[in-house]
Enzyme design. Sequence first.
Site, short mmCIF file in Angstrom:
data_model
loop_
_atom_site.label_atom_id
_atom_site.label_comp_id
_atom_site.label_asym_id
_atom_site.label_seq_id
_atom_site.Cartn_x
_atom_site.Cartn_y
_atom_site.Cartn_z
N LEU A 136 0.89 -1.15 0.00
CA LEU A 136 0.00 0.00 0.00
C LEU A 136 0.93 1.20 0.00
CD1 LEU A 136 -3.02 0.65 0.06
CD2 LEU A 136 -2.90 0.64 2.54
N ASP A 137 0.83 2.04 -1.02
CA ASP A 137 1.75 3.16 -1.17
C ASP A 137 1.78 4.03 0.08
OD1 ASP A 137 2.46 2.47 -3.77
OD2 ASP A 137 0.78 3.60 -4.62
N ARG A 138 2.90 4.73 0.26
CA ARG A 138 3.10 5.59 1.42
C ARG A 138 2.00 6.65 1.53
NH1 ARG A 138 8.34 9.09 1.44
NH2 ARG A 138 7.12 10.90 1.93
N SER A 150 -1.06 6.33 0.60
CA SER A 150 -2.38 5.69 0.69
C SER A 150 -2.58 5.20 2.11
CB SER A 150 -2.48 4.52 -0.29
OG SER A 150 -2.33 4.97 -1.61
#
Length: 179
Positions: A43-45, A47
């Site tokens: 999960l992207d930073r 997000s």
Amino acid sequence: MTLVLFNKPYDVLSQFTDRGSPTTRATLSDFIDAPGVYPAGRLDRDSEGLLLLTDDGRLQARIADPKFKLPKTYWVQVEGVPDDAALAALRTGVSLNDGPTRPAEAERIDAPALWPRVPPIRQRASIPDTWIALTIREGRNRQVRRMTAAVGHPTLRLVRWRVGDWTLDGIASGTWTRA
């Protein structure tokens, strides 16, 4: 077998260490004390939301590998108000620079009762924003953000709410529980 459901806050890396950065960034080790578990997917930073961690390699592969087509539902705050044509495009699949996406489920939703994001998203008085629920069955790099941008509605806030049968329901931001 251990399965951890973590509500990852904004600006936290989906890994336990931060190597190669001149400044220290928040990582999973700042929040999770469950030895032997590893993230099943990313999960992207920038997000937020549900991140699953497990010590079971087969389960990790089933969750993360796109060939299993495990549905992932995101609540996405976008700029503007997507019309029916934009939602239809998301539902049939949009063309991205790395090829067309698989069809997704997409619908406008009421603003969910979520924790405050720190820092808050930028608000623009002249441009409304809308929440949509978007369910995908693949997981390309920054896919949801690229999909909403492709239909003319850049993502302002992205929260993964569900992976398969697991949800964030009852899990506060920055906290975790065992499934």
